[in-house]
Design a protein around this motif. Sequence first.
Motif, short mmCIF file in Angstrom:
data_model
loop_
_atom_site.label_atom_id
_atom_site.label_comp_id
_atom_site.label_asym_id
_atom_site.label_seq_id
_atom_site.Cartn_x
_atom_site.Cartn_y
_atom_site.Cartn_z
N THR A 1 -18.07 11.29 0.28
CA THR A 1 -19.35 12.01 0.38
C THR A 1 -20.47 11.22 -0.27
N VAL B 1 -17.34 18.07 -1.62
CA VAL B 1 -18.49 17.64 -0.84
C VAL B 1 -19.79 17.95 -1.59
N THR C 1 -12.47 12.88 -1.00
CA THR C 1 -13.62 13.55 -0.37
C THR C 1 -14.89 13.33 -1.15
N ARG C 2 -14.82 13.40 -2.45
CA ARG C 2 -16.01 13.21 -3.29
C ARG C 2 -16.52 11.78 -3.17
N SER D 1 -23.39 9.74 2.18
CA SER D 1 -24.75 10.23 1.93
C SER D 1 -25.69 9.09 1.54
#
Length: 232
Positions: A135, A12, A131-132, A139
């Motif tokens: 994120t 994250v 997840t990366r 964002s």
Amino acid sequence: MKRAIAALGQDVRQGLVDSFPVLFAFLPLGLSFGMYAVALGLDWYWAPITALFVFAGSLEFLAVSMLLTGAPLPAVATTTFFVNARHVFYGLSVPLERIRPLPLRLYSIHALTDESYAVLGSKNPDELTPTRMLTVQISTHFYWTASVMVGALAATAIPFDLSFMGFAMTALFVVLALEALKRSREFGLAAAALVVAVIAAMVASEAMLVASMLIYLVIALAVVLVRRRSLT
């Protein structure tokens, strides 16, 4: 369990670091779009709603104007296809198949914009965890929606006429066209596009955008085929 949570937190944080530069690209354009939408007569809340669900940058400028002018559905669909057709190829170099479950993957496909693709496409695919990637996309989606909302709210508080913001879309596409021309050096095709647009505006003003895009597509395909034959 602690290792899994630590790894998740690291992904994250890395995703936030990766996406942060996009904020500075989105902020001025998002503010402009929010003000532009309100200047055209939309209630301020429609701007962030559009940003949230359409999330297509330049297409949103077009979408607002087409919505207010009552553009027919075929024209909207054709314009959307031509403006965003490049997105079809983004998933070929970003490992979205790693993202599960399916609803998250569908969101990731929706949120794979030019900016998120530029960020993710520049990374080693082996380092891109689900997840990366999510994120980065969540964002950037937040940066865009928030900046549009701020612009729309600011427009409601500004006491003078904002009708001049209608030129924002024209200016945006002029800049995009000049940047594309600078990279490609396709001056002949650029001249052909200009001639086609002028003729379409004169002959079929109500369907100018769709007509000019279709004619230009035929010309561009013909040029590509001729160049390929000359190389063989």
